[in-house]
Write a protein that holds these residues in place. Structure first.
Motif, PDB file in Angstrom:
ATOM      1  N   MET A  48      16.999 -54.984 -26.195  1.00 10.26           N
ATOM      2  CA  MET A  48      15.546 -54.903 -26.194  1.00 10.26           C
ATOM      3  C   MET A  48      14.945 -56.056 -26.990  1.00 10.26           C
ATOM      4  SD  MET A  48      12.506 -54.000 -27.879  1.00 10.26           S
ATOM      5  CE  MET A  48      12.689 -52.768 -29.159  1.00 10.26           C
ATOM      6  N   THR A  49      13.916 -56.682 -26.421  1.00 11.25           N
ATOM      7  CA  THR A  49      13.176 -57.735 -27.112  1.00 11.25           C
ATOM      8  C   THR A  49      11.709 -57.341 -27.152  1.00 11.25           C
ATOM      9  OG1 THR A  49      14.697 -59.435 -26.286  1.00 11.25           O
ATOM     10  CG2 THR A  49      12.566 -60.186 -27.119  1.00 11.25           C
ATOM     11  N   ALA A  50      11.123 -57.300 -28.341  1.00  9.50           N
ATOM     12  CA  ALA A  50       9.693 -57.029 -28.474  1.00  9.50           C
ATOM     13  C   ALA A  50       8.942 -58.303 -28.099  1.00  9.50           C
ATOM     14  CB  ALA A  50       9.363 -56.597 -29.894  1.00  9.50           C
ATOM     15  N   VAL A  51       8.186 -58.258 -26.997  1.00 14.49           N
ATOM     16  CA  VAL A  51       7.503 -59.450 -26.497  1.00 14.49           C
ATOM     17  C   VAL A  51       6.213 -59.702 -27.271  1.00 14.49           C
ATOM     18  CG1 VAL A  51       6.441 -60.516 -24.470  1.00 14.49           C
ATOM     19  CG2 VAL A  51       8.503 -59.104 -24.221  1.00 14.49           C
ATOM     20  N   THR A  52       5.380 -58.673 -27.354  1.00 13.90           N
ATOM     21  CA  THR A  52       4.147 -58.701 -28.126  1.00 13.90           C
ATOM     22  C   THR A  52       3.706 -57.259 -28.286  1.00 13.90           C
ATOM     23  OG1 THR A  52       1.942 -59.741 -28.306  1.00 13.90           O
ATOM     24  CG2 THR A  52       2.589 -58.913 -26.139  1.00 13.90           C
ATOM     25  N   GLN A  53       2.572 -57.033 -28.913  1.00 11.89           N
ATOM     26  CA  GLN A  53       2.141 -55.661 -29.162  1.00 11.89           C
ATOM     27  C   GLN A  53       2.089 -54.853 -27.875  1.00 11.89           C
ATOM     28  OE1 GLN A  53      -1.509 -55.280 -31.350  1.00 11.89           O
ATOM     29  NE2 GLN A  53      -1.659 -53.080 -31.051  1.00 11.89           N
ATOM     30  N   GLY A  54       2.856 -53.765 -27.827  1.00 10.16           N
ATOM     31  CA  GLY A  54       2.836 -52.862 -26.688  1.00 10.16           C
ATOM     32  C   GLY A  54       3.715 -53.271 -25.526  1.00 10.16           C
ATOM     33  N   ILE A  55       4.418 -54.410 -25.613  1.00 13.37           N
ATOM     34  CA  ILE A  55       5.247 -54.893 -24.500  1.00 13.37           C
ATOM     35  C   ILE A  55       6.676 -55.129 -24.980  1.00 13.37           C
ATOM     36  CG2 ILE A  55       5.560 -56.637 -22.715  1.00 13.37           C
ATOM     37  CD1 ILE A  55       2.631 -57.300 -22.920  1.00 13.37           C
ATOM     38  N   ASP A  56       7.625 -54.459 -24.342  1.00 17.58           N
ATOM     39  CA  ASP A  56       9.049 -54.643 -24.644  1.00 17.58           C
ATOM     40  C   ASP A  56       9.794 -55.059 -23.384  1.00 17.58           C
ATOM     41  OD1 ASP A  56       8.767 -53.835 -27.322  1.00 17.58           O
ATOM     42  OD2 ASP A  56       8.976 -51.714 -26.770  1.00 17.58           O
ATOM     43  N   LEU A  57      10.745 -55.967 -23.560  1.00 17.13           N
ATOM     44  CA  LEU A  57      11.599 -56.421 -22.473  1.00 17.13           C
ATOM     45  C   LEU A  57      13.003 -55.887 -22.685  1.00 17.13           C
ATOM     46  CD1 LEU A  57      12.460 -58.278 -20.061  1.00 17.13           C
ATOM     47  CD2 LEU A  57      12.786 -60.098 -21.765  1.00 17.13           C
ATOM     48  N   TYR A  58      13.580 -55.261 -21.651  1.00 17.55           N
ATOM     49  CA  TYR A  58      14.943 -54.747 -21.699  1.00 17.55           C
ATOM     50  C   TYR A  58      15.827 -55.512 -20.714  1.00 17.55           C
ATOM     51  CZ  TYR A  58      13.039 -50.760 -24.274  1.00 17.55           C
ATOM     52  OH  TYR A  58      12.423 -49.964 -25.206  1.00 17.55           O
ATOM     53  N   ASP A  59      16.938 -55.990 -21.215  1.00 15.45           N
ATOM     54  CA  ASP A  59      17.970 -56.619 -20.388  1.00 15.45           C
ATOM     55  C   ASP A  59      19.064 -55.565 -20.214  1.00 15.45           C
ATOM     56  OD1 ASP A  59      19.984 -58.070 -19.226  1.00 15.45           O
ATOM     57  OD2 ASP A  59      19.961 -59.703 -20.681  1.00 15.45           O
ATOM     58  N   VAL A  60      19.234 -55.069 -18.986  1.00 14.62           N
ATOM     59  CA  VAL A  60      20.097 -53.920 -18.726  1.00 14.62           C
ATOM     60  C   VAL A  60      21.241 -54.320 -17.799  1.00 14.62           C
ATOM     61  CG1 VAL A  60      20.187 -51.536 -17.914  1.00 14.62           C
ATOM     62  CG2 VAL A  60      18.061 -52.438 -18.921  1.00 14.62           C
ATOM     63  N   LYS A  61      22.444 -53.931 -18.165  1.00 11.83           N
ATOM     64  CA  LYS A  61      23.605 -54.157 -17.317  1.00 11.83           C
ATOM     65  C   LYS A  61      24.390 -52.858 -17.201  1.00 11.83           C
ATOM     66  CE  LYS A  61      24.132 -59.102 -18.227  1.00 11.83           C
ATOM     67  NZ  LYS A  61      22.809 -59.256 -18.851  1.00 11.83           N
ATOM     68  N   ALA A  62      24.895 -52.594 -15.979  1.00 11.09           N
ATOM     69  CA  ALA A  62      25.638 -51.359 -15.757  1.00 11.09           C
ATOM     70  C   ALA A  62      26.634 -51.564 -14.624  1.00 11.09           C
ATOM     71  CB  ALA A  62      24.684 -50.213 -15.406  1.00 11.09           C
ATOM     72  N   GLY A  63      27.725 -50.799 -14.682  1.00 11.03           N
ATOM     73  CA  GLY A  63      28.689 -50.802 -13.595  1.00 11.03           C
ATOM     74  C   GLY A  63      29.694 -51.937 -13.667  1.00 11.03           C
ATOM     75  N   THR A  64      30.653 -51.877 -12.750  1.00 13.66           N
ATOM     76  CA  THR A  64      31.698 -52.896 -12.660  1.00 13.66           C
ATOM     77  C   THR A  64      31.923 -53.245 -11.194  1.00 13.66           C
ATOM     78  OG1 THR A  64      33.404 -51.182 -12.566  1.00 13.66           O
ATOM     79  CG2 THR A  64      32.905 -52.104 -14.738  1.00 13.66           C
ATOM     80  N   SER A  65      32.584 -54.353 -10.962  1.00 12.92           N
ATOM     81  CA  SER A  65      32.800 -54.826  -9.605  1.00 12.92           C
ATOM     82  C   SER A  65      34.131 -54.329  -9.050  1.00 12.92           C
ATOM     83  CB  SER A  65      32.788 -56.354  -9.571  1.00 12.92           C
ATOM     84  OG  SER A  65      33.096 -56.828  -8.284  1.00 12.92           O
ATOM     85  N   THR A  66      34.086 -53.602  -7.924  1.00 11.73           N
ATOM     86  CA  THR A  66      35.310 -53.186  -7.230  1.00 11.73           C
ATOM     87  C   THR A  66      35.233 -53.474  -5.730  1.00 11.73           C
ATOM     88  OG1 THR A  66      34.423 -50.945  -6.956  1.00 11.73           O
ATOM     89  CG2 THR A  66      35.809 -51.339  -8.890  1.00 11.73           C
ATOM     90  N   ASP A  67      34.105 -54.001  -5.250  1.00  9.13           N
ATOM     91  CA  ASP A  67      33.933 -54.258  -3.818  1.00  9.13           C
ATOM     92  C   ASP A  67      34.541 -55.598  -3.419  1.00  9.13           C
ATOM     93  OD1 ASP A  67      32.376 -51.921  -3.154  1.00  9.13           O
ATOM     94  OD2 ASP A  67      30.740 -52.832  -4.295  1.00  9.13           O
ATOM     95  N   GLY A  68      34.921 -55.670  -2.155  1.00  8.39           N
ATOM     96  CA  GLY A  68      35.453 -56.909  -1.608  1.00  8.39           C
ATOM     97  C   GLY A  68      34.716 -57.308  -0.345  1.00  8.39           C
ATOM     98  N   TYR A  69      35.414 -58.050   0.525  1.00 13.70           N
ATOM     99  CA  TYR A  69      34.814 -58.585   1.741  1.00 13.70           C
ATOM    100  C   TYR A  69      35.476 -58.020   2.987  1.00 13.70           C
ATOM    101  CZ  TYR A  69      32.566 -62.134  -1.179  1.00 13.70           C
ATOM    102  OH  TYR A  69      31.808 -62.775  -2.111  1.00 13.70           O
ATOM    103  N   THR A  70      34.710 -57.969   4.059  1.00 11.16           N
ATOM    104  CA  THR A  70      35.221 -57.642   5.380  1.00 11.16           C
ATOM    105  C   THR A  70      34.526 -58.563   6.375  1.00 11.16           C
ATOM    106  OG1 THR A  70      35.640 -55.841   6.941  1.00 11.16           O
ATOM    107  CG2 THR A  70      33.481 -55.880   5.893  1.00 11.16           C
ATOM    108  N   LEU A  71      34.955 -58.514   7.637  1.00 11.99           N
ATOM    109  CA  LEU A  71      34.262 -59.235   8.697  1.00 11.99           C
ATOM    110  C   LEU A  71      33.465 -58.233   9.512  1.00 11.99           C
ATOM    111  CD1 LEU A  71      36.983 -61.707  10.065  1.00 11.99           C
ATOM    112  CD2 LEU A  71      35.343 -62.045   8.202  1.00 11.99           C
ATOM    113  N   THR A  72      32.190 -58.479   9.676  1.00 12.66           N
ATOM    114  CA  THR A  72      31.336 -57.650  10.511  1.00 12.66           C
ATOM    115  C   THR A  72      31.100 -58.364  11.830  1.00 12.66           C
ATOM    116  OG1 THR A  72      30.225 -56.654   8.602  1.00 12.66           O
ATOM    117  CG2 THR A  72      29.066 -56.557  10.706  1.00 12.66           C
ATOM    118  N   VAL A  73      31.428 -57.686  12.920  1.00 14.14           N
ATOM    119  CA  VAL A  73      31.216 -58.245  14.253  1.00 14.14           C
ATOM    120  C   VAL A  73      29.776 -57.949  14.663  1.00 14.14           C
ATOM    121  CG1 VAL A  73      31.996 -58.270  16.648  1.00 14.14           C
ATOM    122  CG2 VAL A  73      33.641 -57.816  14.806  1.00 14.14           C
ATOM    123  N   LEU A  74      29.025 -58.988  14.976  1.00 11.95           N
ATOM    124  CA  LEU A  74      27.605 -58.815  15.251  1.00 11.95           C
ATOM    125  C   LEU A  74      27.370 -58.270  16.655  1.00 11.95           C
ATOM    126  CD1 LEU A  74      26.182 -62.048  13.591  1.00 11.95           C
ATOM    127  CD2 LEU A  74      26.539 -59.784  12.580  1.00 11.95           C
TER     128      LEU A  74
END
Length: 492
Positions: A52-78
């Motif tokens: 959390m970063t206090a930007v100015t009076q009444g305004i806060d900025l949150y940098d949020v991260k969640a989860g992990t990467s487990t997905d990969g790639y496939t081929l999609t036929v259009l």
């Protein structure tokens, strides 16, 4: 939301979990806006990390991260229409084409979930192969074989599907506390309506504390006019773009904000009492349309019609062949065909033509007062209404499989029960880094943050948040995109 493998060997998880949030997260009353303590609402509901970063009076900025990467790639036929999915007969035909070149396809049923104004829809996809995240190049090499055989395919990251995923998510959230914030809200179209501009540029010009990309802009018009908002735009009490009837919007006035649906009516009333509907404001004119151009337009009026130039009071100070700029302090009524004939008959030199403008809140049925502190940013899709997920994708023109189900970067605005404002960006289209969100996930996320009302603005490569003259999110294009308009938070 589900996807089921009907045939073939592609093993992909079959469902996305729709989380029911605890009642406390959407309580009817809030003393102030606070970042939630509950687990992140998407995926397996991981515990997020936040700074959390206090930007100015009444305004806060949150940098949020969640989860992990487990997905990969496939081929999609259009499919024949170039889309990822389609009716079962089309998908079965593609299965046969893949088998004919010696590959083993997977035919998958994909259910696009229901939204408030459109039922669920089932389509089918054809996919081949599965590669881990690190082997994208191998997937690309495999795709060449299909293209050489005449099959159109794309390398598809499974995290973009909108189905079950573990993330990750990279999110920025600005919370503006209605009790303590002492600034104001505004909209900006930059230097002109027609021209696109970055949020950073618009925020800097206005000395804004926070800037957020606004609504959709028209990519289907001439290149030099593509800054034009698709939907209502009001800047400083001046209607600069007409509403798409019923489309969601953010209405800003002073330090208050609300989300509603708007309708605009603009009528030209000649000195002789004759009236004509003005079809559009600051956009290209179609055949027989009457369009109003203001000095903010920043481009020439269309060629091939009649221009009536008026001063601020509505007095006609010139009638000309169209195709010229709009001078400062003037407005121009442009017409071609039937609309041009009306101007020639009812907008003579030195006559007065009144422009009657109404902007109506469709929830309250009341007309908005176009005062200098009124601003409007049009949104793309309503997400949350009165604390409940209410996705109005069809009404807002975004009820496709791609828009509802697949994940994209999102720009979101929410309002809490006490009037506090929540601004959020969910970055996406960055495999292994952040997956974005679909409409249902975006709605769940805003409810989790405490929004009683929430709206989706333009997203994808347009998603951008600027805080203190610094771009704080990571746009999917790799750099900040020029956009049509911006929502600004001013220091006073």
């Amino acid at each position: 939301m589900s996807r089921r493998t009907i045939a073939g060997g592609l093993a992909i998880a079959a469902a996305i979990t729709v989380t029911t949030l605890p009642a406390a997260s959407v309580a009817a009353e809030q003393v102030s806006v606070k970042f939630p303590s509950a687990r992140f609402p998407l995926g397996a509901r991981p515990v997020p990390t936040k700074t959390m970063t206090a930007v100015t009076q009444g305004i806060d900025l949150y940098d949020v991260k969640a989860g992990t990467s487990t997905d990969g790639y496939t081929l999609t036929v259009l499919m024949p229409n170039g889309r990822d999915s389609g009716p079962l007969p089309n998908a079965e035909a593609k299965v046969a084409e893949v088998e004919a070149i010696g590959e083993t396809p997977a035919l998958q049923e994909v259910v696009r979930p229901a939204v408030a104004d459109a039922p669920a829809k089932t389509e089918y996809m054809v996919r081949v192969g599965l590669w881990p995240l690190k082997d994208k190049k191998k997937a690309e090499e495999a795709a060449k074989k299909f293209k050489e055989a005449g099959l159109k395919v794309k390398v598809d990251y499974l995290g973009d599907d909108g189905l079950k995923t573990t993330g990750p998510w990279n999110v920025k959230v600005v919370m503006i506390d209605a009790r303590t914030f002492r600034g104001s809200y505004a909209a900006s179209l930059g230097t002109s309506v027609a021209k696109r501009e970055t949020v950073s540029s618009m925020a800097k010009a206005a000395n804004a504390v926070v800037g957020l990309n606004g609504g959709f802009f028209n990519i289907h018009t001439a290149k030099e006019l593509r800054g034009e908002p698709v939907g209502a735009s009001v800047v400083g009490g001046r209607l600069l773009s007409e509403a798409v009837p019923g489309r969601s919007a953010v209405v800003l006035q002073g330090r208050t904000a609300k989300i509603t649906e708007l309708q605009t009516t603009v009528i030209a009333i000649s000195q002789d009492g004759e009236k004509a509907s003005i079809n559009g404001i600051n956009r290209a004119a179609a055949t027989d349309e009457l369009v109003l151009y203001t000095e903010e337009y920043g481009a020439k009026t269309p060629a091939g019609g009649t221009d009536v130039v008026m001063d601020a009071g509505g007095k006609v100070i010139g009638v000309r062949v169209s195709g010229a700029a709009v001078a400062k302090g003037t407005r121009v009524l442009h017409g071609n065909g039937v609309a041009g004939e009306w101007l020639n008959q009812h907008a003579w030199q030195d006559w007065t033509v009144k422009v009657d403008t109404k902007v109506v809140d469709l929830r309250t049925k009341k007309e908005l007062n176009l005062t200098p502190d009124l601003h409007v940013v049009a949104g793309g899709v309503g997400l949350v209404r009165n604390g409940k997920v209410t996705i109005t994708a069809k009404r807002d023109g975004h009820d496709s499989m791609n828009m509802i189900l697949r994940r994209h970067p999102r720009t979101l605005v929410g309002i809490t029960s006490n009037g506090s404002l929540i601004l959020a960006t969910i970055d996406g289209r960055q495999p292994g880094i952040t997956v974005g969100a679909n409409f249902h996930e975006a709605a769940q996320f805003m409810r989790w943050l405490g929004a009683r009302q929430a709206i989706n603005l333009d997203g994808g490569g347009s998603t951008a948040m600027v805080v203190g003259n610094k771009l704080v999110n990571r746009p999917s294009d790799g750099a900040e995109r020029a956009v049509g308009d911006a929502l600004l938070v001013l220091p006073k």
